[in-house]
Design a protein around this motif. Structure first.
Motif, PDB file in Angstrom:
ATOM      1  N   THR A  80       0.796  -1.223   0.000  1.00  0.00           N
ATOM      2  CA  THR A  80       0.000   0.000   0.000  1.00  0.00           C
ATOM      3  C   THR A  80       0.833   1.280   0.000  1.00  0.00           C
ATOM      4  N   LYS A  81       2.004   1.267   0.639  1.00  0.00           N
ATOM      5  CA  LYS A  81       2.769   2.505   0.783  1.00  0.00           C
ATOM      6  C   LYS A  81       4.073   2.533  -0.002  1.00  0.00           C
ATOM      7  N   VAL A  82       4.378   1.431  -0.710  1.00  0.00           N
ATOM      8  CA  VAL A  82       5.602   1.417  -1.521  1.00  0.00           C
ATOM      9  C   VAL A  82       5.286   1.034  -2.964  1.00  0.00           C
ATOM     10  N   LEU A  83       4.719  -0.150  -3.175  1.00  0.00           N
ATOM     11  CA  LEU A  83       4.538  -0.655  -4.529  1.00  0.00           C
ATOM     12  C   LEU A  83       3.460   0.106  -5.306  1.00  0.00           C
ATOM     13  N   ILE A  84       2.294   0.313  -4.679  1.00  0.00           N
ATOM     14  CA  ILE A  84       1.233   1.045  -5.384  1.00  0.00           C
ATOM     15  C   ILE A  84       1.663   2.471  -5.715  1.00  0.00           C
ATOM     16  N   PRO A  85       2.249   3.233  -4.770  1.00  0.00           N
ATOM     17  CA  PRO A  85       2.754   4.561  -5.148  1.00  0.00           C
ATOM     18  C   PRO A  85       3.840   4.502  -6.219  1.00  0.00           C
ATOM     19  N   ALA A  86       4.642   3.430  -6.242  1.00  0.00           N
ATOM     20  CA  ALA A  86       5.704   3.326  -7.245  1.00  0.00           C
ATOM     21  C   ALA A  86       5.129   3.269  -8.654  1.00  0.00           C
ATOM     22  N   VAL A  87       3.973   2.607  -8.800  1.00  0.00           N
ATOM     23  CA  VAL A  87       3.331   2.520 -10.110  1.00  0.00           C
ATOM     24  C   VAL A  87       2.507   3.771 -10.401  1.00  0.00           C
ATOM     25  N   ALA A  88       1.811   4.259  -9.387  1.00  0.00           N
ATOM     26  CA  ALA A  88       0.885   5.366  -9.617  1.00  0.00           C
ATOM     27  C   ALA A  88       1.592   6.708  -9.780  1.00  0.00           C
ATOM     28  N   ALA A  89       2.653   6.946  -9.027  1.00  0.00           N
ATOM     29  CA  ALA A  89       3.273   8.267  -9.011  1.00  0.00           C
ATOM     30  C   ALA A  89       3.759   8.732 -10.382  1.00  0.00           C
ATOM     31  N   PRO A  90       4.564   7.931 -11.119  1.00  0.00           N
ATOM     32  CA  PRO A  90       5.006   8.423 -12.425  1.00  0.00           C
ATOM     33  C   PRO A  90       3.871   8.582 -13.420  1.00  0.00           C
ATOM     34  N   LEU A  91       2.847   7.715 -13.323  1.00  0.00           N
ATOM     35  CA  LEU A  91       1.706   7.850 -14.231  1.00  0.00           C
ATOM     36  C   LEU A  91       0.922   9.126 -13.953  1.00  0.00           C
ATOM     37  N   VAL A  92       0.641   9.365 -12.674  1.00  0.00           N
ATOM     38  CA  VAL A  92      -0.117  10.564 -12.309  1.00  0.00           C
ATOM     39  C   VAL A  92       0.668  11.823 -12.660  1.00  0.00           C
ATOM     40  N   ALA A  93       1.947  11.848 -12.297  1.00  0.00           N
ATOM     41  CA  ALA A  93       2.768  13.023 -12.598  1.00  0.00           C
ATOM     42  C   ALA A  93       2.914  13.218 -14.102  1.00  0.00           C
ATOM     43  N   GLY A  94       3.066  12.114 -14.856  1.00  0.00           N
ATOM     44  CA  GLY A  94       3.203  12.229 -16.304  1.00  0.00           C
ATOM     45  C   GLY A  94       1.947  12.750 -16.970  1.00  0.00           C
ATOM     46  N   LEU A  95       0.790  12.217 -16.573  1.00  0.00           N
ATOM     47  CA  LEU A  95      -0.469  12.688 -17.157  1.00  0.00           C
ATOM     48  C   LEU A  95      -0.740  14.142 -16.799  1.00  0.00           C
ATOM     49  N   ALA A  96      -0.433  14.504 -15.544  1.00  0.00           N
ATOM     50  CA  ALA A  96      -0.639  15.888 -15.125  1.00  0.00           C
ATOM     51  C   ALA A  96       0.276  16.828 -15.906  1.00  0.00           C
ATOM     52  N   ALA A  97       1.526  16.435 -16.103  1.00  0.00           N
ATOM     53  CA  ALA A  97       2.465  17.277 -16.849  1.00  0.00           C
ATOM     54  C   ALA A  97       2.064  17.387 -18.323  1.00  0.00           C
ATOM     55  N   MET A  98       1.581  16.287 -18.892  1.00  0.00           N
ATOM     56  CA  MET A  98       1.141  16.326 -20.289  1.00  0.00           C
ATOM     57  C   MET A  98      -0.037  17.279 -20.464  1.00  0.00           C
ATOM     58  N   ALA A  99      -1.012  17.163 -19.538  1.00  0.00           N
ATOM     59  CA  ALA A  99      -2.175  18.046 -19.619  1.00  0.00           C
ATOM     60  C   ALA A  99      -1.780  19.504 -19.404  1.00  0.00           C
ATOM     61  N   ALA A 100      -0.897  19.744 -18.436  1.00  0.00           N
ATOM     62  CA  ALA A 100      -0.467  21.115 -18.168  1.00  0.00           C
ATOM     63  C   ALA A 100       0.293  21.703 -19.345  1.00  0.00           C
ATOM     64  N   THR A 101       1.105  20.879 -20.002  1.00  0.00           N
ATOM     65  CA  THR A 101       1.852  21.367 -21.165  1.00  0.00           C
ATOM     66  C   THR A 101       0.917  21.715 -22.311  1.00  0.00           C
ATOM     67  N   LYS A 102      -0.029  20.835 -22.598  1.00  0.00           N
ATOM     68  CA  LYS A 102      -0.994  21.115 -23.671  1.00  0.00           C
ATOM     69  C   LYS A 102      -1.780  22.388 -23.377  1.00  0.00           C
ATOM     70  N   LEU A 103      -2.207  22.548 -22.129  1.00  0.00           N
ATOM     71  CA  LEU A 103      -2.964  23.734 -21.748  1.00  0.00           C
ATOM     72  C   LEU A 103      -2.118  24.986 -21.891  1.00  0.00           C
ATOM     73  N   THR A 104      -0.853  24.894 -21.526  1.00  0.00           N
ATOM     74  CA  THR A 104       0.040  26.046 -21.613  1.00  0.00           C
ATOM     75  C   THR A 104       0.177  26.529 -23.044  1.00  0.00           C
ATOM     76  N   TYR A 105       0.369  25.605 -23.971  1.00  0.00           N
ATOM     77  CA  TYR A 105       0.559  26.005 -25.365  1.00  0.00           C
ATOM     78  C   TYR A 105      -0.745  26.474 -26.011  1.00  0.00           C
ATOM     79  N   LYS A 106      -1.886  26.017 -25.499  1.00  0.00           N
ATOM     80  CA  LYS A 106      -3.160  26.491 -26.030  1.00  0.00           C
ATOM     81  C   LYS A 106      -3.481  27.897 -25.537  1.00  0.00           C
ATOM     82  N   ILE A 107      -3.141  28.165 -24.286  1.00  0.00           N
ATOM     83  CA  ILE A 107      -3.455  29.484 -23.712  1.00  0.00           C
ATOM     84  C   ILE A 107      -2.654  30.576 -24.408  1.00  0.00           C
ATOM     85  N   LYS A 108      -1.390  30.311 -24.652  1.00  0.00           N
ATOM     86  CA  LYS A 108      -0.517  31.321 -25.243  1.00  0.00           C
ATOM     87  C   LYS A 108      -0.328  31.009 -26.715  1.00  0.00           C
TER      88      LYS A 108
END
Length: 424
Positions: free
Chosen positions: A133-161
């Motif tokens: 619960t505190k090592v393996l699941i975060p190990a899989v979820a963290a890069p996916l969540v951070a990657g999806l969030a960064a992808m969405a933020a990047t797309k939004l940034t280029y659309k706004i400007k």
């Protein structure tokens, strides 16, 4: 501290050495994108990161409590087990640093701890539910969540400007990148410095210095914070180069999106007591930012090597920790042998790193050696083939150039027979 024995002192020092390697191994998490985009000079970036890592170490102890009283059962664990675990974590950290791979210092520590505990007292010494619960699941979820969030933020940034390449816009994003890099450094100190606090506290529990379930003493918090800050200031230049230039080519907008996303994930996990890998979170965010920009690509050859290192970290460090624990069980000579192996292995890795040194002078250099350059993958090559060249990259052709080309005599072959004379 009056109850500290020689063995416990050795373990504490070894834990601080691990903390130091954690610092320079993970400097890239906060500063790789900032350095690669030119937002900060390399030495300035690592100095700022070091200070904020130190500050972050004082913000929370939730992760430290997870390690000191959650992953393994404290009862029956000998101090030698902690020493063996640290040996496995340090050697894996140094090896992946030599290869320039941003692997997880956290998982190296967990792997060493699990391997040593199992060798000492069997599988019953490990709390499987806590690891899941505190090592393996975060190990899989963290890069996916951070990657999806960064992808969405990047797309939004280029659309706004509409014109993200403008000088004023780039300057603004560089300022934002500096702020977000500081936030990542603060989050890294909050999460990773606590891992060393937890391991030292666990060692203190095994010697009866503190009661099980206690918070880390103040001197443990201070020493862990200072050790990780010093390691951060040293700068893990090899891994900075991999994350800054090896995974993808980042613009200031992407760097800002990646760092903000990673910092959010890390701070949230620290608050919940999840001991995730800051390396995996930041690497996932960098790849997400690379995919979020139109025409941006990820160098999947480098990413694949990184994924393999992630998968090997827990078992590899666990095997080294188990082997080290097997030796420590033999008595004082076994402990001495493990210490000699640690020093010798570290010295060999350092000597190998001097063959092709990477420092703040060449960390952003594009002229890498042939052995360091990553071959273009199939996806990258295909995208590059259909991506138009940037404006201004092709010189304009004038009428004079066309005339010179048309009127220029064709090259002749001296061995060819002469052409027949033209009839009048």
């Amino acid at each position: 501290m009056e109850h500290i024995t020689l063995l416990l002192a050795i373990v504490v020092v070894t834990a601080l050495v691990f903390d130091f390697t954690n610092g320079f191994h993970d400097t890239a998490n906060a500063m790789a994108t900032t350095i690669s985009t030119g937002a900060l000079k390399p030495k300035t970036a690592v100095a700022m990161s070091a200070v904020l890592n130190l500050v972050g170490a004082f913000l929370s102890v939730e992760v430290a409590k997870t390690i000191s009283g959650g992953i393994i059962n404290e009862e029956g664990i000998r101090t030698e087990v902690i020493f063996a675990a640290l040996v496995g974590a340090i050697l894996w950290n140094l090896l992946t640093w030599l290869l320039g791979l941003p692997s997880s210092s956290s998982h190296a520590l967990f792997g060493g701890l699990i391997g040593a505990a199992v060798m000492s007292a069997g599988w019953s010494a490990v709390n499987g539910s806590t690891i899941v619960t505190k090592v393996l699941i975060p190990a899989v979820a963290a890069p996916l969540v951070a990657g999806l969030a960064a992808m969405a933020a990047t797309k939004l940034t280029y659309k706004i400007k509409a014109n993200p390449g403008a000088k004023a816009t780039a300057k603004g994003y560089r300022a934002g990148q500096i702020a977000s890099a500081g936030l990542v450094s603060l989050a890294h100190g909050t999460n990773d410095a606590q891992k060393t606090m937890g391991i030292i506290t666990l060692a203190l529990v095994t010697q009866g210095v503190v009661a099980p379930g206690s918070n880390p003493p103040l001197w443990v918090v201070v020493s862990a914070g200072v050790a990780i800050a010093l390691g951060t200031y040293l700068g893990g230049w090899r891994i900075i180069r991999t994350m800054g230039k090896g995974l993808t080519d980042l613009q200031p907008q992407q760097g800002f999106a990646a760092q903000t996303s990673a910092a959010t994930v890390i701070l949230a996990s620290s608050h919940l007591g999840f001991s995730l890998s800051t390396t995996q979170s930041c690497s996932g965010a960098v790849m997400g930012a690379g995919l979020g920009r139109k025409g941006g690509v990820v160098r999947w050859s480098t990413a694949t090597r990184m994924f393999v290192a992630w998968g090997l970290t827990l078992p590899a460090a666990g095997l080294v920790g188990a082997g080290a624990e097997f030796l420590t069980k033999q008595g004082p000579w076994g402990i001495a042998a493990v210490a000699v192996l640690l020093v010798t292995g570290s010295a060999v890795i350092w000597a190998l790193s001097r063959r092709k040194p990477v420092d703040h002078h060449n960390v952003t250099a594009d002229d890498l050696d042939a052995s360091d350059a990553e071959p273009a993958g199939v996806v990258t090559t295909a995208i590059a083939a259909v991506t138009p060249p940037p404006a201004g990259s092709v010189a304009a052709v004038t009428d004079e150039d066309l005339k010179a080309t048309i009127l220029a005599p064709a090259p002749t072959d001296p061995t060819a027979p002469p052409a027949p004379a033209a009839k009048v």
